[in-house]
Motif scaffolding. Structure first.
Motif, PDB file in Angstrom:
ATOM      1  N   UNK A 623       0.836  -1.186   0.000  1.00  0.00           N
ATOM      2  CA  UNK A 623       0.000   0.000   0.000  1.00  0.00           C
ATOM      3  C   UNK A 623       0.872   1.237   0.000  1.00  0.00           C
ATOM      4  N   UNK A 624       0.368   2.341  -0.464  1.00  0.00           N
ATOM      5  CA  UNK A 624       1.092   3.604  -0.425  1.00  0.00           C
ATOM      6  C   UNK A 624       0.825   4.334   0.875  1.00  0.00           C
ATOM      7  N   UNK A 625      -0.397   4.478   1.295  1.00  0.00           N
ATOM      8  CA  UNK A 625      -0.782   5.169   2.530  1.00  0.00           C
ATOM      9  C   UNK A 625      -1.992   4.476   3.110  1.00  0.00           C
ATOM     10  N   UNK A 626      -1.911   4.160   4.465  1.00  0.00           N
ATOM     11  CA  UNK A 626      -3.050   3.627   5.193  1.00  0.00           C
ATOM     12  C   UNK A 626      -3.387   4.619   6.284  1.00  0.00           C
ATOM     13  N   UNK A 627      -4.524   5.210   6.251  1.00  0.00           N
ATOM     14  CA  UNK A 627      -4.927   6.246   7.195  1.00  0.00           C
ATOM     15  C   UNK A 627      -6.263   5.834   7.791  1.00  0.00           C
ATOM     16  N   UNK A 628      -6.352   5.798   9.141  1.00  0.00           N
ATOM     17  CA  UNK A 628      -7.585   5.387   9.805  1.00  0.00           C
ATOM     18  C   UNK A 628      -8.622   6.490   9.820  1.00  0.00           C
ATOM     19  N   UNK A 629      -8.228   7.723   9.626  1.00  0.00           N
ATOM     20  CA  UNK A 629      -9.159   8.849   9.544  1.00  0.00           C
ATOM     21  C   UNK A 629      -8.503   9.925   8.723  1.00  0.00           C
ATOM     22  N   UNK A 630      -9.304  10.794   8.137  1.00  0.00           N
ATOM     23  CA  UNK A 630      -8.742  11.843   7.285  1.00  0.00           C
ATOM     24  C   UNK A 630      -8.168  12.992   8.091  1.00  0.00           C
ATOM     25  N   UNK A 631      -8.596  13.175   9.382  1.00  0.00           N
ATOM     26  CA  UNK A 631      -8.089  14.259  10.233  1.00  0.00           C
ATOM     27  C   UNK A 631      -8.336  13.897  11.689  1.00  0.00           C
ATOM     28  N   UNK A 632      -7.796  14.737  12.617  1.00  0.00           N
ATOM     29  CA  UNK A 632      -7.983  14.469  14.045  1.00  0.00           C
ATOM     30  C   UNK A 632      -7.172  13.283  14.509  1.00  0.00           C
ATOM     31  N   UNK A 633      -7.629  12.631  15.575  1.00  0.00           N
ATOM     32  CA  UNK A 633      -6.934  11.457  16.107  1.00  0.00           C
ATOM     33  C   UNK A 633      -6.984  10.341  15.081  1.00  0.00           C
ATOM     34  N   UNK A 634      -5.785   9.795  14.769  1.00  0.00           N
ATOM     35  CA  UNK A 634      -5.729   8.791  13.729  1.00  0.00           C
ATOM     36  C   UNK A 634      -4.394   8.087  13.735  1.00  0.00           C
ATOM     37  N   UNK A 635      -4.288   7.026  12.955  1.00  0.00           N
ATOM     38  CA  UNK A 635      -3.028   6.319  12.734  1.00  0.00           C
ATOM     39  C   UNK A 635      -2.752   6.310  11.246  1.00  0.00           C
ATOM     40  N   UNK A 641       7.239   3.969   8.001  1.00  0.00           N
ATOM     41  CA  UNK A 641       7.002   4.750   9.213  1.00  0.00           C
ATOM     42  C   UNK A 641       5.551   4.643   9.619  1.00  0.00           C
ATOM     43  N   UNK A 642       5.335   4.621  10.954  1.00  0.00           N
ATOM     44  CA  UNK A 642       3.993   4.601  11.530  1.00  0.00           C
ATOM     45  C   UNK A 642       3.872   5.821  12.418  1.00  0.00           C
ATOM     46  N   UNK A 643       2.828   6.627  12.235  1.00  0.00           N
ATOM     47  CA  UNK A 643       2.607   7.827  13.034  1.00  0.00           C
ATOM     48  C   UNK A 643       1.242   7.753  13.706  1.00  0.00           C
ATOM     49  N   UNK A 644       1.204   8.229  15.003  1.00  0.00           N
ATOM     50  CA  UNK A 644      -0.028   8.336  15.769  1.00  0.00           C
ATOM     51  C   UNK A 644      -0.290   9.805  16.020  1.00  0.00           C
ATOM     52  N   UNK A 645      -1.513  10.284  15.711  1.00  0.00           N
ATOM     53  CA  UNK A 645      -1.866  11.695  15.823  1.00  0.00           C
ATOM     54  C   UNK A 645      -2.878  11.875  16.950  1.00  0.00           C
ATOM     55  N   UNK A 653       3.476  10.206  18.221  1.00  0.00           N
ATOM     56  CA  UNK A 653       4.338   9.029  18.193  1.00  0.00           C
ATOM     57  C   UNK A 653       4.753   8.778  16.755  1.00  0.00           C
ATOM     58  N   UNK A 654       6.060   8.503  16.547  1.00  0.00           N
ATOM     59  CA  UNK A 654       6.571   8.142  15.239  1.00  0.00           C
ATOM     60  C   UNK A 654       7.462   6.921  15.397  1.00  0.00           C
ATOM     61  N   UNK A 655       7.234   5.870  14.625  1.00  0.00           N
ATOM     62  CA  UNK A 655       8.026   4.653  14.699  1.00  0.00           C
ATOM     63  C   UNK A 655       8.520   4.351  13.295  1.00  0.00           C
ATOM     64  N   UNK A 656       9.860   4.142  13.161  1.00  0.00           N
ATOM     65  CA  UNK A 656      10.420   3.812  11.865  1.00  0.00           C
ATOM     66  C   UNK A 656      11.350   4.884  11.379  1.00  0.00           C
ATOM     67  N   UNK A 657      11.494   5.001  10.063  1.00  0.00           N
ATOM     68  CA  UNK A 657      12.381   5.980   9.443  1.00  0.00           C
ATOM     69  C   UNK A 657      11.715   7.337   9.509  1.00  0.00           C
ATOM     70  N   UNK A 658      12.123   8.131  10.512  1.00  0.00           N
ATOM     71  CA  UNK A 658      11.493   9.437  10.720  1.00  0.00           C
ATOM     72  C   UNK A 658      11.891  10.459   9.675  1.00  0.00           C
TER      73      UNK A 658
END
Length: 660
Positions: A623-635, A641-645, A653-658
């Motif tokens: 996949x190119x981008x997996x986003x659980x929500x378009x804005x606000x709290x999301x993963x 890289x994995x980011x938590x907003x 939180x950022x995990x991986x190649x920052x």
């Protein structure tokens, strides 16, 4: 004293006897037959009648004229009259002592009725018999109404004027004409009506009030001719209208004081009648007599006798035809009911069912129509040319179908709040409901229709294999359908349903034929190792098979290359073999559909925009981008890289190649 004979005496002795009182001279006409006679087919078997004049007080030459016939063989006081298609009126004329004496008679047409037909009768009646003209020139009535009536007549009445000159105008209907005084050019006219081979006539006369002196005496009959209805044996069924009155006019006024006599006398063995004044009423006519007459003579002191003839004939019915009445034809009948019932349909048809009978059973919420085939009630299909249907006139609320089949459906949009599809629109078998048994190679086989929601048969009808067609190919029946197209390398599913009766005896095989490849038996054999002697193929149904219903299905993959190395044709066909000696086997709901495989979907044809799923499971996904929500709290997961907003949109939180 001797007599002296002078020239005048010699002249008187040489002359014929003269009547000193011409008022006592008259002519009587006799006919050799009551009338012309036609057979029931219209052939004249008595086409010539001889008319003879009997002179009273006259001995001069007689001349004859005719209307409605032709004259021949005139011989002194007789002449032959030949039939030319209608009633004839013959007139004899004698000129004596400077006066003209005339007498007429009517020769009617007598025709036998057609076999089994009721006698035909036509009558013509006039509202008045005379126009009266005063010395001052006034006339009455202004017009006379002529009305035709009768029984068992076809076509329409035709009015003509065979004697005299006049013009008739239209009456209240097609059976009525009007004669006005102004339209009557001659002093006397005879009006004839003809309808369906029958004729009748009346005579209308102008009576003028003479100048002061002696008024003319005229006799007028109210009815010159009547035809009585009779059966083939000659028995008269009705004497209605069989009366006639002789009226005597002095000038234009009906005269009184006349005595009347009638000849020949009433006789039950020929013609019976009663009289009252100048009226004669026929009361009986012997079965063996087809035509007769009554001469009415009016006498009064100081006046010449007036003689008129009332003619009486018969219109006889035809003899009863031979042969047995044919059966009734098919009809459309209606009955009330909330569900289909063969018993209700049987009761709706008169005197038993006839092939082609259609019965409609209906109520306020139900309607069903079926046709009788000779052995069963089946759905009565109707074919309607689509060009006859008004656009937008068929509503989806009015459509109920077990299956809708179409090669192509072109539509801007198909909208529905609830769409229920029964069957498979991809069925390659063009006639799954057995509308054309010739396509199956089995014309004449019974087809059974089934209705209702709780119905085992998916397509609502079956073809019945029984002993019906055994005689056509001995004990073995083998049939093939035409070819239909398939795709090599594709996979197809063949399905059908069956029902075997408890007393079934025989064998039935059903096969899918792929040319150059194989005959696929559409189901496991009930008797492993047993084969038809004629075909060498395993049977699907045999006498020891389980009775009752069965759902059968087979999946086949069409090879790309046949066993002989040739490319496989893109066509297949069905084959049915049967050997039935007792009972029956029903087959129905045949479908041949393509099974979904890689061949059906083109590579790259399914894009993400075309997918909408609640859950997607995959062992491996890129996949190119997996986003659980378009804005606000999301993963978000992107590349490595994995980011938590947080809810404010800031990455916590950022995990991986920052650096990404």
């Amino acid at each position: 004293m001797s007599g002296v004979l002078n020239d005048c005496d010699a002249l008187l002795q040489a002359a014929s006897v003269r009547v000193l009182n011409p008022a006592n001279a008259w002519i009587n006409l006799d006919t050799s037959a009551p009338g012309f006679h036609l057979t029931s087919t219209g052939v004249a078997d008595l086409a010539v009648v001889t008319v003879t004049a009997d002179l009273v007080g006259l001995d001069d030459a007689v001349s004859f004229s005719v209307v409605g016939g032709t004259l021949s063989n005139a011989n002194g006081k007789s002449v032959d009259v030949t039939y030319t298609g209608s009633t004839a009126i013959v007139t004899a004329t004698v000129v004596s002592g400077g006066e003209e004496f005339t007498r007429s008679c009517v020769i009617p047409v007598l025709r036998d009725g057609s076999s089994g037909a009721t006698a035909k009768i036509v009558r013509l009646e006039a509202s008045e018999e005379v126009f009266k003209i005063t010395k001052a020139g006034a006339n009455s009535p202004a017009s006379i109404t002529l009305t035709a009536s009768g029984q068992n007549l076809g076509s329409s009445p035709n009015f003509t004027i065979p004697v005299g000159t006049a013009t008739l105008t239209a009456g209240a209907n097609g059976s009525q004409k009007i004669l006005t005084f102004a339209n009557m050019a001659s002093d006397s006219v005879t009006i004839q009506v003809a309808q369906d081979g029958q004729t009748d006539r009346v005579t209308i006369t102008k009576l003028r009030e003479g100048a002061d002196g002696i008024d003319a005496i005229t006799g007028v009959l109210t009815n010159e001719l009547v035809a009585l209805p009779a059966n083939n044996a000659g028995a008269v069924s009705s004497y209605t209208g069989a009366d006639c009155t002789l009226k005597i006019y002095k000038g234009i006024t009906e005269d009184t004081g006349w005595a009347f006599s009638f000849a020949p006398v009433t006789n039950a063995a020929s013609l019976a009648y009663t009289t009252a004044g100048g009226t004669v009423t026929i009361t009986g006519m012997a079965a063996g007599v087809d035509a007769a007459f009554v001469d009415i003579t009016a006498t009064k002191s100081g006046h010449a006798n007036v003689v008129k003839r009332f003619n009486v004939t018969k219109s006889k019915a035809g003899a009863t035809g031979s042969g047995t009445p044919g059966a009734r034809g098919a009809g459309h009948y209606y009955a009330a009911g909330g569900a289909w019932s063969d018993g209700v349909a049987d009761a709706a048809t008169p005197d038993g069912n006839v092939v082609g009978d259609v019965v409609t059973i209906s109520s306020g919420t139900f309607v069903m129509e079926k046709r009788w085939t000779g052995s069963a009630w089946v759905d009565n299909g109707v074919v309607i040319n689509g060009k006859l249907i008004v656009p937008d006139s068929i509503l989806t609320s009015s459509i109920a179908a077990n299956a809708v089949q179409a090669k192509h459906i072109a539509a801007g949009a198909v909208k529905t709040s609830s769409l229920v599809v029964s069957g498979n629109g991809d069925n390659l078998i063009p006639d799954p409901r057995f509308k054309d048994l010739a396509w199956w190679g089995r014309p004449g086989h019974p087809v059974q229709q089934y209705g209702g929601v709780a119905n085992y048969w998916r397509l609502g009808c079956t073809m019945v294999l029984d002993t019906t067609l055994n005689a056509s190919q001995g004990a073995f029946k083998d049939s093939f359908t035409p070819m239909f197209t398939v795709t090599p390398g594709a996979t197809y599913r063949v399905e059908y349903q069956s029902f075997m009766s408890g007393d079934f005896q025989g064998q039935v095989g059903i096969y899918l034929h792929i040319p150059q490849v194989n005959w696929y038996n559409m189901g496991a054999a009930d008797i492993p190792g047993w084969a038809f002697a004629e075909t060498g193929m395993l049977p699907q149904f045999a006498s020891i098979s389980a009775k009752g219903t069965r759902d059968v299905g087979q999946t086949f993959t069409i090879p790309v290359v046949g066993g002989d190395g040739k490319t496989v044709p893109y066509e297949v066909q069905l084959r049915i073999t049967s050997y039935v000696t007792a009972g029956y086997l029903e087959l129905g709901s045949f479908t041949l559909t393509r099974v979904s495989d890689s061949v059906l979907i083109k590579d790259g044809a399914v894009t993400a925009s075309k997918m909408s799923v609640v859950q997607l499971d995959a062992m491996t996904a890129r996949i190119g981008m997996l986003r659980t929500a378009s804005s606000g709290a999301r993963t978000e997961i992107k590349d490595n890289i994995i980011r938590l907003f947080a809810s404010n949109g800031v990455a916590v939180v950022e995990i991986g190649d920052t650096n990404l």
